[in-house]
Enzyme design. Structure first.
Site, mmCIF file in Angstrom:
data_model
loop_
_atom_site.group_PDB
_atom_site.id
_atom_site.type_symbol
_atom_site.label_atom_id
_atom_site.label_comp_id
_atom_site.label_asym_id
_atom_site.label_seq_id
_atom_site.Cartn_x
_atom_site.Cartn_y
_atom_site.Cartn_z
ATOM 1 C CB CYS A 270 -5.552 0.678 -4.886
ATOM 2 S SG CYS A 270 -4.182 -0.325 -4.379
HETATM 3 N N1 LIG Z 1 -3.196 -3.576 -1.769
HETATM 4 C C1 LIG Z 1 -3.241 -3.534 -3.093
HETATM 5 O O1 LIG Z 1 -4.071 -4.204 -3.699
HETATM 6 C C2 LIG Z 1 -2.287 -2.671 -3.898
HETATM 7 C C3 LIG Z 1 -2.224 -2.837 -5.285
HETATM 8 C C4 LIG Z 1 -1.348 -2.082 -6.030
HETATM 9 C C5 LIG Z 1 -0.576 -1.109 -5.397
HETATM 10 N N2 LIG Z 1 -0.670 -0.921 -4.047
HETATM 11 C C6 LIG Z 1 0.190 0.100 -3.440
HETATM 12 O O2 LIG Z 1 1.296 -0.542 -2.817
HETATM 13 C C7 LIG Z 1 1.665 0.145 -1.625
HETATM 14 C C8 LIG Z 1 1.642 -0.792 -0.450
HETATM 15 O O3 LIG Z 1 0.302 -1.240 -0.250
HETATM 16 P P1 LIG Z 1 -0.035 -2.541 0.584
HETATM 17 O O4 LIG Z 1 -1.480 -2.818 0.331
HETATM 18 O O5 LIG Z 1 0.970 -3.600 0.309
HETATM 19 O O6 LIG Z 1 0.155 -1.999 2.081
HETATM 20 P P2 LIG Z 1 0.227 -2.876 3.414
HETATM 21 O O7 LIG Z 1 -0.203 -1.979 4.505
HETATM 22 O O8 LIG Z 1 -0.448 -4.181 3.207
HETATM 23 O O9 LIG Z 1 1.781 -3.180 3.568
HETATM 24 C C9 LIG Z 1 2.742 -2.203 3.809
HETATM 25 C C10 LIG Z 1 3.751 -2.754 4.802
HETATM 26 O O10 LIG Z 1 4.800 -1.788 4.953
HETATM 27 C C11 LIG Z 1 5.240 -1.836 6.291
HETATM 28 N N3 LIG Z 1 6.002 -0.617 6.559
HETATM 29 C C12 LIG Z 1 5.559 0.641 6.702
HETATM 30 N N4 LIG Z 1 6.586 1.486 6.878
HETATM 31 C C13 LIG Z 1 7.716 0.733 6.840
HETATM 32 C C14 LIG Z 1 9.096 1.037 6.957
HETATM 33 N N5 LIG Z 1 9.533 2.279 7.123
HETATM 34 N N6 LIG Z 1 9.972 0.027 6.883
HETATM 35 C C15 LIG Z 1 9.550 -1.237 6.701
HETATM 36 N N7 LIG Z 1 8.255 -1.590 6.571
HETATM 37 C C16 LIG Z 1 7.353 -0.603 6.635
HETATM 38 C C17 LIG Z 1 3.966 -1.987 7.079
HETATM 39 O O11 LIG Z 1 4.218 -2.483 8.367
HETATM 40 C C18 LIG Z 1 3.179 -2.975 6.200
HETATM 41 O O12 LIG Z 1 3.400 -4.311 6.572
HETATM 42 C C19 LIG Z 1 0.717 1.327 -1.510
HETATM 43 O O13 LIG Z 1 1.298 2.435 -2.099
HETATM 44 C C20 LIG Z 1 -0.485 0.878 -2.335
HETATM 45 O O14 LIG Z 1 -1.203 1.982 -2.850
HETATM 46 C C21 LIG Z 1 -1.493 -1.718 -3.282
#
Ligand SMILES: NC(=O)c1ccc[n+]([C@@H]2O[C@H](COP(=O)([O-])OP(=O)(O)OC[C@H]3O[C@@H](n4cnc5c(N)ncnc54)[C@H](O)[C@@H]3O)[C@@H](O)[C@H]2O)c1
Length: 435
Positions: A270
């Site tokens: 993030c």
């Molecule tokens: N990690 C954090 O602490 C956090 C906090 C707040 C916001 N975010 C935001 O949330 C979003 C997700 O982050 P995250 O950390 O959960 O990512 P992550 O990589 O942990 O999880 C994303 C998941 O999406 C899946 N994916 C990708 N394309 C896909 C599709 N077309 N269909 C189905 N599944 C699909 C991936 O395989 C993965 O498992 C990002 O935009 C991030 O900036 C993350």
């Protein structure tokens, strides 16, 4: 019964696209609230783990996951067809930067196209992935509207940023206030109603753009402040002033000051990334947000500074960096979690290796890593942190202060320590180097 009433009586099903750090906790919260949840991910391993009740996210307790899976409230699948059978869909896919530092919203677009293919009349779609202001209206809406449906009437669309803070023991998805901004007032109302099923604190805003922007403001606030304190730490180092004591003293002020702490740099999916979505968007209007750029520069140079600090400490004991055995403690980007994405420790390791140091690491949260999209490093943790291992290293470098480290043993056994986290409180020891 309309969608609002069905949400209120919990007679709705929710689809979660992306079962990662954001999607899985969200899926569990909805399921705990009694909604029927279907999680969708392109990674079969994750889907299988969820269905077995095996949690791979630190903040999701295996017992809670198992309970909602066993009760049939949560099921994970890889087949996108389910999207046509749920009342609401939350998109929680990654939003990284590409190799030129530009927003890569290809995952968001791909999953929106999947939703569009199966879009049902009256379905509610919510984007949770962090992104630049305008994405929901300018990118998602046209894809969903292609079939001729009208937003606010035939389908509903909103943005609601996830605010999860991995490792935070007090605040989690279920009790952190949720900001919701819909494309129309009805969209906002329905999205707010959906989140109210597990979280009573909903803050409604007038548009998705406001919600998108406020999320990036939160992350910009952090990158700017952490980078500012890192710069102060570099200055204090030159002035031979203990920055940690300075912060401790400043933090006694009951108003107008909030402590931030220096370290080897910001990591995770993030804070080092999202503000640069805003920089990219700002350029469209001929505006250059200098605070963010400067914060990014300082953040990026921290690993180099840590490498020179190790070099300096070794020099004091007449050892060259080339050929020195360095034991790095902690590669997760922050304490007590297993996420190593964008972790500064990896950049430090890369720099040390580049200078010819022999680097090993220990991290009980990260037994191995393959940073294929970042530093290109692939390493395995030493199995156990022993006195012998500590004593055998020319320098022990503390990059993550996990709570399970025995700092007394580390201080007693190591020959030389570079501590980037203020983990070693002893100020008398001559073998500890910090900012
Ligand atoms: N990690 C954090 O602490 C956090 C906090 C707040 C916001 N975010 C935001 O949330 C979003 C997700 O982050 P995250 O950390 O959960 O990512 P992550 O990589 O942990 O999880 C994303 C998941 O999406 C899946 N994916 C990708 N394309 C896909 C599709 N077309 N269909 C189905 N599944 C699909 C991936 O395989 C993965 O498992 C990002 O935009 C991030 O900036 C993350």
């Amino acid at each position: 019964m309309g969608l609002k009433e069905r949400i209120r009586s919990k007679k709705v099903s929710v689809g979660i696209i992306g079962l990662g750090y954001v999607g899985l906790p969200l899926a569990v919260e909805f399921a705990k609230a009694g909604l029927k949840v279907i999680g969708f991910d392109v990674q079969k391993e994750k889907v299988d783990l969820v269905n077995k009740g095996d949690s791979y996210i630190d903040d999701v307790k295996a017992s809670e996951l198992r309970e909602v899976v066993d009760s049939g409230k949560l099921k994970a699948i890889t087949d996108e067809k389910f999207l046509g059978r749920v009342d609401a869909v939350c998109i929680c896919v990654p939003t990284p930067l590409d190799k030129h530092g530009q927003p890569d919203i290809s995952y968001v677009k791909a999953s929106t196209k999947q939703v569009a293919k199966h879009l049902q009349k009256g379905q509610l779609v919510i984007l949770e992935s962090t992104t630049y202001p305008g994405t929901t209206r300018e990118v998602i809406l046209p894809i969903l509207g292609k079939g001729g449906g009208k937003v606010g009437k035939d389908f509903y669309l909103a943005f609601s940023p996830e605010r999860v803070d991995p490792g935070n023991k007090k605040y989690h998805t279920g009790n952190t206030p949720k900001v919701v901004g819909g494309v129309t007032p009805r969209c906002t109302e329905l999205a707010a109603e959906l989140y109210k099923t597990f979280n009573p604190k909903i803050h409604q805003v007038s548009s998705p753009d406001i919600a998108e922007m406020e999320k990036i403001l939160e992350n910009t606030f952090r990158i700017v402040n952490v980078s500012m304190i890192n710069e102060i730490a570099l200055l204090c180092d030159r002035l031979k002033i203990d920055v940690w004591e300075v912060i401790e003293a400043a933090a006694t002020k009951p108003y107008g000051f909030m402590p931030f702490y220096p370290g080897p740099g910001i990591g995770g999916h993030c804070i080092p990334i999202d503000p640069f979505y805003l920089v990219w968007k700002a350029r469209e209007t001929g505006f250059y947000p200098r605070f963010i750029e400067l914060a990014g520069e300082i953040n990026n140079m921290m690993p180099h500074y840590i490498m020179t600090k190790v070099n300096y400490a070794l020099n004091k004991v007449k050892k060259p960096l080339r050929g020195a055995k360095i034991l790095v403690l902690g590669v997760a980007y922050k304490k007590d979690i297993r996420d190593y994405r964008e972790s500064p420790a990896l950049n430090v390791i890369k720099l040390l290796k580049h200078k010819g140091a022999l680097v090993e690491y220990h991290d009980s949260y990260v037994p191995e890593f393959d940073d294929v999209h970042g530093t290109g490093l692939k390493m395995k943790s030493i199995p156990k942190l022993t006195k012998e291992k500590l004593a055998g290293a020319d320098c022990v470098l503390i990059t993550t202060d996990h709570s399970d480290y025995d700092w007394n043993m580390i201080l007693d056994s190591a020959q030389l320590i570079v501590d980037t986290r203020n983990a070693i409180k002893d100020r008398k020891s001559k073998k500890v180097y910090r900012f």
